[in-house]
Each structure stands twice: as structure tokens, then as C-alpha cells.
Write a protein that holds these residues in place. Structure first.
Motif, PDB file in Angstrom:
ATOM      1  N   ALA A  98       0.823  -1.207   0.000  1.00 12.40           N
ATOM      2  CA  ALA A  98       0.000   0.000   0.000  1.00 12.40           C
ATOM      3  C   ALA A  98       0.859   1.259   0.000  1.00 12.40           C
ATOM      4  O   ALA A  98       0.467   2.289  -0.564  1.00 12.40           O
ATOM      5  CB  ALA A  98      -0.925  -0.004   1.217  1.00 12.40           C
ATOM      6  N   VAL A 104      -3.545   4.585  -3.550  1.00  7.50           N
ATOM      7  CA  VAL A 104      -4.017   4.562  -2.176  1.00  7.50           C
ATOM      8  C   VAL A 104      -4.655   5.902  -1.837  1.00  7.50           C
ATOM      9  O   VAL A 104      -4.062   6.963  -2.052  1.00  7.50           O
ATOM     10  CB  VAL A 104      -2.854   4.258  -1.211  1.00  7.50           C
ATOM     11  N   GLY A 105      -5.859   5.867  -1.309  1.00  2.00           N
ATOM     12  CA  GLY A 105      -6.583   7.088  -0.988  1.00  2.00           C
ATOM     13  C   GLY A 105      -7.254   7.735  -2.180  1.00  2.00           C
ATOM     14  O   GLY A 105      -7.788   8.845  -2.060  1.00  2.00           O
ATOM     15  N   GLU A 119      -6.629   9.565   5.114  1.00  6.42           N
ATOM     16  CA  GLU A 119      -7.212   8.622   4.154  1.00  6.42           C
ATOM     17  C   GLU A 119      -6.174   7.603   3.671  1.00  6.42           C
ATOM     18  O   GLU A 119      -6.487   6.421   3.494  1.00  6.42           O
ATOM     19  CB  GLU A 119      -7.789   9.393   2.967  1.00  6.42           C
ATOM     20  N   LYS A 122      -5.605   5.152   6.419  1.00 10.15           N
ATOM     21  CA  LYS A 122      -6.773   4.275   6.559  1.00 10.15           C
ATOM     22  C   LYS A 122      -6.748   3.165   5.510  1.00 10.15           C
ATOM     23  O   LYS A 122      -6.978   1.987   5.813  1.00 10.15           O
ATOM     24  CB  LYS A 122      -8.046   5.094   6.439  1.00 10.15           C
ATOM     25  N   ASP A 123      -6.455   3.537   4.261  1.00  8.24           N
ATOM     26  CA  ASP A 123      -6.368   2.526   3.200  1.00  8.24           C
ATOM     27  C   ASP A 123      -5.212   1.558   3.439  1.00  8.24           C
ATOM     28  O   ASP A 123      -5.334   0.347   3.181  1.00  8.24           O
ATOM     29  CB  ASP A 123      -6.201   3.207   1.846  1.00  8.24           C
ATOM     30  N   GLN A 126      -6.355  -0.875   6.111  1.00  6.09           N
ATOM     31  CA  GLN A 126      -7.328  -1.845   5.591  1.00  6.09           C
ATOM     32  C   GLN A 126      -6.647  -2.901   4.725  1.00  6.09           C
ATOM     33  O   GLN A 126      -6.951  -4.098   4.829  1.00  6.09           O
ATOM     34  CB  GLN A 126      -8.400  -1.119   4.789  1.00  6.09           C
ATOM     35  N   ARG A 127      -5.729  -2.480   3.889  1.00  5.11           N
ATOM     36  CA  ARG A 127      -5.030  -3.452   3.055  1.00  5.11           C
ATOM     37  C   ARG A 127      -4.137  -4.361   3.899  1.00  5.11           C
ATOM     38  O   ARG A 127      -4.034  -5.558   3.636  1.00  5.11           O
ATOM     39  CB  ARG A 127      -4.192  -2.750   1.990  1.00  5.11           C
TER      40      ARG A 127
END
Length: 200
Positions: A98, A104-105, A119, A122-123, A126-127
Motif C-alpha cells: 500500500a 491509495v486514498g 485517508e 486508513k487505506d 485496511q489493506r
């Protein structure tokens, strides 16, 4: 006698070396043969036997130690250990991928907007969680399958990795169909064989 009336000097005759009984002289000592027996190819290695020296004293194992050893050698413990290791490795791999991904984002509704740091993080999280779960499942399945196969065959060789890799890859691929299961079985078996060959 010397001229001048001096005392005559005694002449010492050469004494022959002592001979072996029977009149035969012993062969000369060859140091090359001696070295061959001491440090060369004809040297006989002495087997070190601890029992000859009394052995190394070791206290008897208690029941708690035996129980802990049996638990650590069980398939459940190996699967749990592989699950934790796969989770950590998958999370690190997900965060790494990521971090180098430029999407990403990215917001498809507003492609020209620059994503904020929140953001992006956050991505990445999550990944990382997604990769960690997948790696944990695969690691636990592979380790448990390999332990069961090894216990069933009673041998520890490369065939265990290939069989368990085929079972794990097939089980994961069968969710997408028979063809995907066969491809997953062959691919994971080949990957397991390569890793086992490299590690051994």
C-alpha cells in the motif's frame, strides 16, 4: 705412533648397527607412511562415546516438561504458530504494497483531489488487515495439513510439503471452481517444493 715419542692415539672402529634376530636388518622408518596413519587418509577416527566417560548427567524430565513438549509438537500448536506468523508477515506485506501504490486514498468520484494523510493511512491499514487475514489462513492451513500428512506417513521429507501445498492450494482455489482448484493445487505444490528445496 706420532713422531716425537708421544703416546699412540687409539683408533675407534665403526660399530655396525644392531641387527634383528636372524640376521635381517629392520627396514628404515618411512615418515610418509607414519604421517598417513597419523593425519592422512589411513587415519582411523576414534569414535567418541559419552558412555565410555560416564555420559553427561541429565536430570529426568518432569511431567510438566513432557506435557509442554507434547503440546509444542502437536499440530494445533504448529498451526497456531503459523497463523500468528502469517498474520504478522501478511500485515507487513500489505502495508508495504500500500505504501508504494499510487492509488491509495484515490477517490473515483473526484480523481483530481489529493488524498489526505488520514485517508492514506486508513487505506494502508485496511489493506494490511486484509493481507494479514489471508496470510494467516493460508499459513494455518498449510502447517496443519503438513503436520497431519507427516504424522500419517511417518516421514519428514519434501513430499510432505508438496502434498500439503497441493491440498492447501486446491482448497483455496476450489472456491472459484474446479479449474482454479487444479491450478491452485499445482501452483502451490510447485511453490512448496521450491521453498523446501531452498531451505534444505
Amino acid at each position: 705412533a706420532r713422531a716425537g715419542g708421544g703416546c699412540p692415539r687409539p683408533v675407534m672402529a665403526a660399530v655396525p648397527p644392531p641387527s634383528a634376530p636372524g640376521g635381517a636388518e629392520p627396514p628404515p622408518l618411512q615418515y610418509s607412511l607414519l604421517l598417513q596413519h597419523l593425519v592422512g587418509e589411513q587415519r582411523r577416527p576414534r569414535a567418541w562415546d559419552p558412555a565410555a566417560l560416564g555420559g553427561i548427567p541429565s536430570p529426568p524430565k518432569s511431567e510438566e516438561q513432557k506435557m509442554v513438549e507434547r503440546a509444542m509438537e502437536s499440530c494445533a500448536f504448529k498451526a497456531a504458530l503459523a497463523c500468528v506468523g502469517g498474520f504478522v508477515l501478511g500485515g507487513a506485506f500489505g502495508v508495504f504494497t500500500a505504501g508504494i501504490d499510487t492509488n491509495v486514498g484515490f477517490d473515483p468520484k473526484d480523481p483530481y483531489r489529493t488524498p489526505t494523510a488520514k485517508e492514506v493511512l486508513k487505506d494502508m491499514g485496511q489493506r494490511g488487515i486484509s493481507y494479514a487475514k489471508n496470510f494467516a489462513i493460508v499459513g494455518a492451513m498449510f502447517s496443519c495439513t503438513e503436520c497431519v500428512v507427516e504424522s500419517y506417513r511417518g516421514k519428514s521429507d519434501w513430499k510432505n510439503s508438496v502434498i500439503s501445498g497441493c491440498i492447501t492450494g486446491g482448497a483455496i482455489g476450489f472456491r472459484a471452481g474446479l479449474k482454479a482448484g487444479v491450478i491452485g493445487c499445482g501452483g502451490f505444490a510447485a511453490f512448496s517444493a521450491a521453498i523446501d528445496y531452498y531451505l534444505r
